[in-house]
Write a protein that holds these residues in place. Structure first.
Motif, mmCIF file in Angstrom:
data_model
loop_
_atom_site.group_PDB
_atom_site.id
_atom_site.type_symbol
_atom_site.label_atom_id
_atom_site.label_comp_id
_atom_site.label_asym_id
_atom_site.label_seq_id
_atom_site.Cartn_x
_atom_site.Cartn_y
_atom_site.Cartn_z
ATOM 1 N N SER A 232 0.820 -1.220 0.000
ATOM 2 C CA SER A 232 0.000 0.000 0.000
ATOM 3 C C SER A 232 0.852 1.269 0.000
ATOM 4 C CB SER A 232 -0.933 -0.008 1.213
ATOM 5 O OG SER A 232 -0.183 -0.171 2.405
ATOM 6 N N TYR A 233 2.120 1.150 0.475
ATOM 7 C CA TYR A 233 2.967 2.342 0.582
ATOM 8 C C TYR A 233 4.019 2.437 -0.521
ATOM 9 C CZ TYR A 233 1.014 2.808 5.236
ATOM 10 O OH TYR A 233 0.138 2.952 6.286
ATOM 11 N N ASP A 234 4.277 1.324 -1.211
ATOM 12 C CA ASP A 234 5.413 1.266 -2.133
ATOM 13 C C ASP A 234 4.905 1.264 -3.579
ATOM 14 O OD1 ASP A 234 7.656 0.660 -3.625
ATOM 15 O OD2 ASP A 234 8.435 -0.811 -2.196
ATOM 16 N N THR A 235 5.036 2.410 -4.243
ATOM 17 C CA THR A 235 4.498 2.518 -5.616
ATOM 18 C C THR A 235 5.219 1.567 -6.577
ATOM 19 O OG1 THR A 235 5.953 4.396 -5.964
ATOM 20 C CG2 THR A 235 3.660 4.897 -5.444
ATOM 21 N N SER A 236 6.463 1.188 -6.254
ATOM 22 C CA SER A 236 7.167 0.277 -7.170
ATOM 23 C C SER A 236 6.523 -1.111 -7.151
ATOM 24 C CB SER A 236 8.658 0.188 -6.833
ATOM 25 O OG SER A 236 8.857 -0.537 -5.652
ATOM 26 N N GLN A 238 3.309 -1.596 -6.752
ATOM 27 C CA GLN A 238 2.109 -1.403 -7.573
ATOM 28 C C GLN A 238 2.499 -1.426 -9.061
ATOM 29 O OE1 GLN A 238 0.307 2.166 -5.795
ATOM 30 N NE2 GLN A 238 0.820 1.309 -3.813
ATOM 31 N N PHE A 239 3.653 -0.823 -9.371
ATOM 32 C CA PHE A 239 4.200 -0.856 -10.735
ATOM 33 C C PHE A 239 4.477 -2.309 -11.150
ATOM 34 C CE2 PHE A 239 8.206 -1.328 -13.100
ATOM 35 C CZ PHE A 239 7.964 -0.589 -14.249
#
Length: 455
Positions: A232-236, A238-239
């Motif tokens: 939930s905090y790490d956009t990588s 999600q990428f």
């Protein structure tokens, strides 16, 4: 793995993956089906990591490289997965996928509740139409069972499925459960150092971190516990999920506690979702009771437990009722542990770095521990059939609405014991405490309105 270098064995190893040259345990023949990408590219004069999507310049560094004989840049962000540097190449297979082996038929005789059935139908539709779907289901609703029909429909259509979850222990629990109900399909479990990591299979259960090694691999991607740290905090991460799915594919999210943005999108009709506000056993979620316990840190430093915390604990010990007690931080928990052990020497504690973490959880499961103190590491993914739950210091920032709802969700999960007590001991009510209680009450109201609760 040492495959013969036929194109079928190379396809089975490389298909859907994006790997460093040194991660491939055999020499790669020249083939029009293998594409090589630069590990780090330059976009507008700034570095960009092709594996994890990092474009923050402070997450890059340089080192004297023996291969290219220069001060070579590398990505610090995904270093734990092996170094991607300026002269590294990432290898990708562009040829046909290996044929699916085995039979994807579901072998499960269980029954779904009404709520589970509605969610199961939505998952099947998302799989068929390559669409997005959020399953918003209370803790203990039986989310895994909701996926079975959708996974079957995908496998029978020759599609490849990945269930991604933030934590290794969930992968280890989920993979054998899926293997049992899909006995004709190979289920691969992927986590740091897993023995399955070189195997191709149509059904993959993976930590979100392992998805950095995939590229356009999956027709169906299911992200479990989408609200959980670190995803939930790490956009990588999600990428990584987006990179691992095919351009035309289904994306299904599972959570008990969507973030505020998602909740708003659901309310406004901008995000397709199905809500399961009731557990499969048709009993309401235990609503947390709030108890002010004063300055509990100061008390434990002076060698005493707050009176109401001590009373609560003694009652459980006298009634032989197991309990989980959550603390915000390891240091405050370890100070308090010595005081709890004066009440019963068998009481112990657990946290993420604890080498005996698995053993302690197993002892709790076999009822050999009366009480277990824990950091938020046990806030999700573990089930003990008959426990009460307390949070000490519920006002701490670490206890977000999502964390408190998950913690409360440890109680009352079993049909035989649906009535566990949840107590939030606090030194001042916070927004997160109030919202967590209101979230649980709202779910119970909706369960009653839909006729999915017996009381």
């Amino acid at each position: 793995m040492h495959p013969s270098h036929s194109s079928s064995s190379i396809a089975a190893f490389l298909s859907g993956r994006l790997l460093l040259q040194e991660e491939i345990p055999f020499p790669l023949p020249d083939s029009p089906n293998t594409e090589r990408l630069p590990g780090i590219s330059k976009k507008k004069q700034t570095f960009y990591c092709e594996r994890c999507g990092n474009d923050q310049q402070d997450r890059f560094a340089v080192f004297p490289c023996a291969r290219c004989k220069t001060m070579c840049p590398y990505c610090r962000h995904c270093l734990m997965m092996g170094r991607v540097s300026g002269c590294t190449q990432l290898v990708h297979w562009t040829g046909p996928e290996p044929p699916h082996e085995g039979n994807g038929t579901l072998q499960w005789s269980g029954q779904l509740s009404e709520g589970q059935s509605a969610a199961s139908r939505a998952v099947v539709q998302a799989v068929r139409h390559n669409s997005e779907q959020l399953i918003w289901a209370v803790c203990g609703a039986g989310k895994t069972e909701v996926l079975f029909r959708g996974i079957e429909s995908a496998l029978l259509a020759g599609k490849r499925v990945c269930i991604a979850t933030p934590r290794t222990d969930v992968v280890l629990e989920l993979a054998p459960r899926l293997q049992k109900v899909f006995p004709g399909t190979t289920v691969t479990a992927l986590y740091g150092g897993s023995p399955d990591r070189h195997r191709y299979s149509p059904l993959v259960v993976s930590t979100t971190h392992q998805l950095f090694r995939f590229y356009q691999a999956f027709d169906v991607t299911i992200v479990d516990e989408v609200d959980a740290f670190p995803y939930s905090y790490d956009t990588s991460l999600q990428f990584a999920v987006q990179k691992a799915r095919k351009p035309e594919s289904a994306l299904i999210y599972l959570t008990a506690t969507p973030n505020e943005t998602w909740q708003k999108e659901c309310r406004q009709g901008n995000r397709p979702f199905v809500k399961i506000p009731a557990r499969f056993h048709r009993q309401p979620l235990p609503v947390p009771l709030l108890s002010w316990c004063g300055n509990w840190r100061k008390a434990t430093q002076k060698g005493r437990l707050p009176a109401n915390v001590k009373d609560w604990t003694m009652k459980r010990l006298q009634e032989n009722k197991q309990a989980l007690l959550f603390f915000p931080h390891i240091d405050s928990m370890q100070k308090a542990l010595l005081l709890f052990q004066q009440l019963d020497p068998l009481i112990t504690s657990v946290h993420a770095e604890d080498p005996q973490r698995k053993e302690k959880v197993a002892l709790m499961r076999t009822r050999q521990l009366p009480l277990l103190l824990s950091t938020t590491i046990l806030e999700r993914g573990v089930t003990f059939p008959n426990i009460d739950v307390a949070v000490i210091g519920a006002e701490d920032d670490v206890f977000t609405e999502s964390a408190l709802v998950q913690i409360a969700g440890r109680a009352g999960r079993s049909a035989d014991f649906p009535d566990g007590e949840v107590r939030f001991f606090h030194y001042g009510k916070t927004k997160a405490i109030v919202k967590a209680v209101s979230h649980i009450e709202q779910m119970n109201r909706e369960g009653i309105e839909r006729g999915w609760l017996d009381r």
